[in-house]
Write an enzyme that holds these catalytic residues in place. Structure first.
Site, PDB file in Angstrom:
ATOM      1  N   GLY A   1      70.272  37.059  49.324  1.00  0.00           N
ATOM      2  CA  GLY A   1      70.198  35.614  49.495  1.00  0.00           C
ATOM      3  C   GLY A   1      68.811  35.011  49.472  1.00  0.00           C
ATOM      4  O   GLY A   1      68.656  33.804  49.689  1.00  0.00           O
TER       5      GLY A   1
ATOM      6  N   TRP B   1      66.753  34.331  46.971  1.00  0.00           N
ATOM      7  CA  TRP B   1      66.561  33.294  45.953  1.00  0.00           C
ATOM      8  C   TRP B   1      67.331  32.033  46.311  1.00  0.00           C
ATOM      9  O   TRP B   1      66.883  30.918  46.022  1.00  0.00           O
ATOM     10  CB  TRP B   1      66.971  33.821  44.572  1.00  0.00           C
ATOM     11  CG  TRP B   1      65.916  34.681  43.951  1.00  0.00           C
ATOM     12  CD1 TRP B   1      64.942  35.386  44.596  1.00  0.00           C
ATOM     13  CD2 TRP B   1      65.711  34.924  42.562  1.00  0.00           C
ATOM     14  NE1 TRP B   1      64.153  36.053  43.696  1.00  0.00           N
ATOM     15  CE2 TRP B   1      64.600  35.792  42.442  1.00  0.00           C
ATOM     16  CE3 TRP B   1      66.363  34.515  41.405  1.00  0.00           C
ATOM     17  CZ2 TRP B   1      64.124  36.245  41.203  1.00  0.00           C
ATOM     18  CZ3 TRP B   1      65.902  34.960  40.176  1.00  0.00           C
ATOM     19  CH2 TRP B   1      64.786  35.813  40.075  1.00  0.00           C
TER      20      TRP B   1
ATOM     21  N   ASP C   1      77.994  37.295  44.085  1.00  0.00           N
ATOM     22  CA  ASP C   1      77.576  38.691  44.100  1.00  0.00           C
ATOM     23  C   ASP C   1      78.779  39.557  44.455  1.00  0.00           C
ATOM     24  O   ASP C   1      79.690  39.113  45.159  1.00  0.00           O
ATOM     25  CB  ASP C   1      76.458  38.920  45.125  1.00  0.00           C
ATOM     26  CG  ASP C   1      75.651  40.175  44.818  1.00  0.00           C
ATOM     27  OD1 ASP C   1      74.504  40.037  44.353  1.00  0.00           O
ATOM     28  OD2 ASP C   1      76.169  41.301  45.012  1.00  0.00           O
TER      29      ASP C   1
ATOM     30  N   ASP D   1      68.816  37.710  39.220  1.00  0.00           N
ATOM     31  CA  ASP D   1      67.979  38.831  39.649  1.00  0.00           C
ATOM     32  C   ASP D   1      68.828  40.096  39.663  1.00  0.00           C
ATOM     33  O   ASP D   1      68.552  41.041  40.395  1.00  0.00           O
ATOM     34  CB  ASP D   1      67.390  38.552  41.037  1.00  0.00           C
ATOM     35  CG  ASP D   1      66.237  39.478  41.384  1.00  0.00           C
ATOM     36  OD1 ASP D   1      65.560  39.960  40.453  1.00  0.00           O
ATOM     37  OD2 ASP D   1      66.014  39.736  42.574  1.00  0.00           O
TER      38      ASP D   1
ATOM     39  N   LYS E   1      65.785  38.526  35.430  1.00  0.00           N
ATOM     40  CA  LYS E   1      65.050  39.783  35.459  1.00  0.00           C
ATOM     41  C   LYS E   1      65.366  40.577  34.198  1.00  0.00           C
ATOM     42  O   LYS E   1      66.519  40.658  33.770  1.00  0.00           O
ATOM     43  CB  LYS E   1      65.456  40.604  36.685  1.00  0.00           C
ATOM     44  CG  LYS E   1      64.815  41.990  36.740  1.00  0.00           C
ATOM     45  CD  LYS E   1      65.403  42.839  37.846  1.00  0.00           C
ATOM     46  CE  LYS E   1      64.966  42.339  39.198  1.00  0.00           C
ATOM     47  NZ  LYS E   1      65.483  43.203  40.305  1.00  0.00           N
TER      48      LYS E   1
END
Length: 238
Positions: free
Chosen positions: A91, A93, A109, A149, A189
Site C-alpha cells: 500500500g 504507492w 492485489d 509496481d 516497473k
C-alpha cells in the site's frame, strides 16, 4: 528469502539472545535466518536508510520513495487526479497518491491490503474482469494515471523470471491503454534492458512521450527501472 517471509518480517525487535546478553539486533536476525540469502536480505533491510525513513514517516514500504522520486522528475501525480495502482500491496504507492492530493485512488492485489483512508482497495486478480470491475467502482470517471509496481515471484532461473516480469509489464500497459483518460500517464516497473520492443511500440503509439527512470530509492544492485509514458492519445485507441 521467499516473498512470504519478506511480507511476514516485522523488523528488529531488540530482544536479547538465548544467552541473556544484549546482542546486536542485526546478528540476532541473521542468526535466525534460514539461509545466506535470508541473512543478506535482513541485514540490508536493517541498514537501509529508506526502510528507516519509511517507518519514521508512516509509509508501509520503502517503495513509496521510488514513486515520490519518479514523481519529482515526471510530475505524474496531479492534485485532483484519479489513480489506479496495479499490484498495490502493501500500500505504499496508494499512500503516496492520497498524500499528493489525488481525488480518487483505487488499487488491486492478489494479497490482502490493510485499509488506507482515501483509497478503494480490492483483493483480486487484474486478469479477472469481475475483480477489475469491483476496483473501478471506486472511480467516478476514467483514471488519469495507471501505476504498476507488480513483480513476479522469483524462481532463480533468470530467463523464467524475465519472462514472468515481461508478462506483468505487458498486462499493465494493456490495462492503461484500455482504461486511461485522454492525456493520462502510465508508470510501471520493468527490469534489465527496459521495456521489450513490443511494449515500447505499444506505448510509443499511444503516448506522446516514453522514457525510463531509475529513482535513487531503487537500489543500485537492483535490475529494476521504471518506464514512464505521458500524454495518452485516447482518440487513437480502437
Amino acid at each position: 528469502m521467499s516473498d512470504e517471509e519478506k511480507r511476514r518480517w516485522k523488523g528488529p525487535t531488540g530482544k536479547e539472545g538465548s544467552s541473556g546478553r544484549q546482542m546486536d539486533q542485526r546478528k540476532i536476525r541473521a542468526h535466525h535466518a534460514k539461509s545466506d540469502s535470508s541473512k543478506q536480505w535482513l541485514e540490508r533491510q536493517m541498514s537501509d536508510p529508506y526502510v528507516r525513513k519509511a517507518k519514521l514517516e508512516g509509509f508501509r514500504a520503502r517503495a513509496a520513495y521510488k514513486l515520490l522520486e519518479i514523481d519529482a522528475k515526471a510530475e505524474l501525480l496531479k492534485r485532483g487526479c484519479r489513480v489506479v495502482d496495479l499490484g498495490c500491496a502493501p500500500g505504499g504507492w496508494l499512500q503516496v497518491a492520497v498524500a499528493k492530493g489525488a481525488l480518487e485512488v483505487v488499487g488491486i492485489d492478489l494479497l490482502p491490503v490493510d485499509p488506507i483512508e482515501g483509497a478503494h482497495i480490492v483483493q483480486g486478480d487484474v486478469n479477472e474482469p469481475d475483480d477489475v470491475a469491483r476496483m473501478m467502482k471506486g472511480l467516478t470517471d476514467k483514471p488519469n494515471l495507471v501505476l504498476s509496481d507488480m513483480a513476479a515471484n522469483t524462481t532463480g532461473h533468470k530467463q523464467t523470471d524475465h519472462l514472468r516480469t515481461v508478462t506483468l509489464v505487458e498486462m499493465a500497459a494493456a490495462f492503461a491503454v484500455e482504461h486511461l483518460a485522454t492525456g493520462g500517464s502510465f508508470c510501471s516497473k520493468v527490469f534489465q534492458g527496459g521495456t521489450t520492443k513490443e511494449v515500447l511500440e505499444l506505448l510509443k503509439s499511444n503516448f506522446t512521450t516514453v522514457k525510463h527512470i531509475k529513482p535513487p530509492a531503487s537500489r543500485a544492485s537492483s535490475p529494476e527501472i521504471f518506464v514512464v509514458a505521458k500524454g495518452f492519445k485516447g482518440a487513437s485507441r480502437p
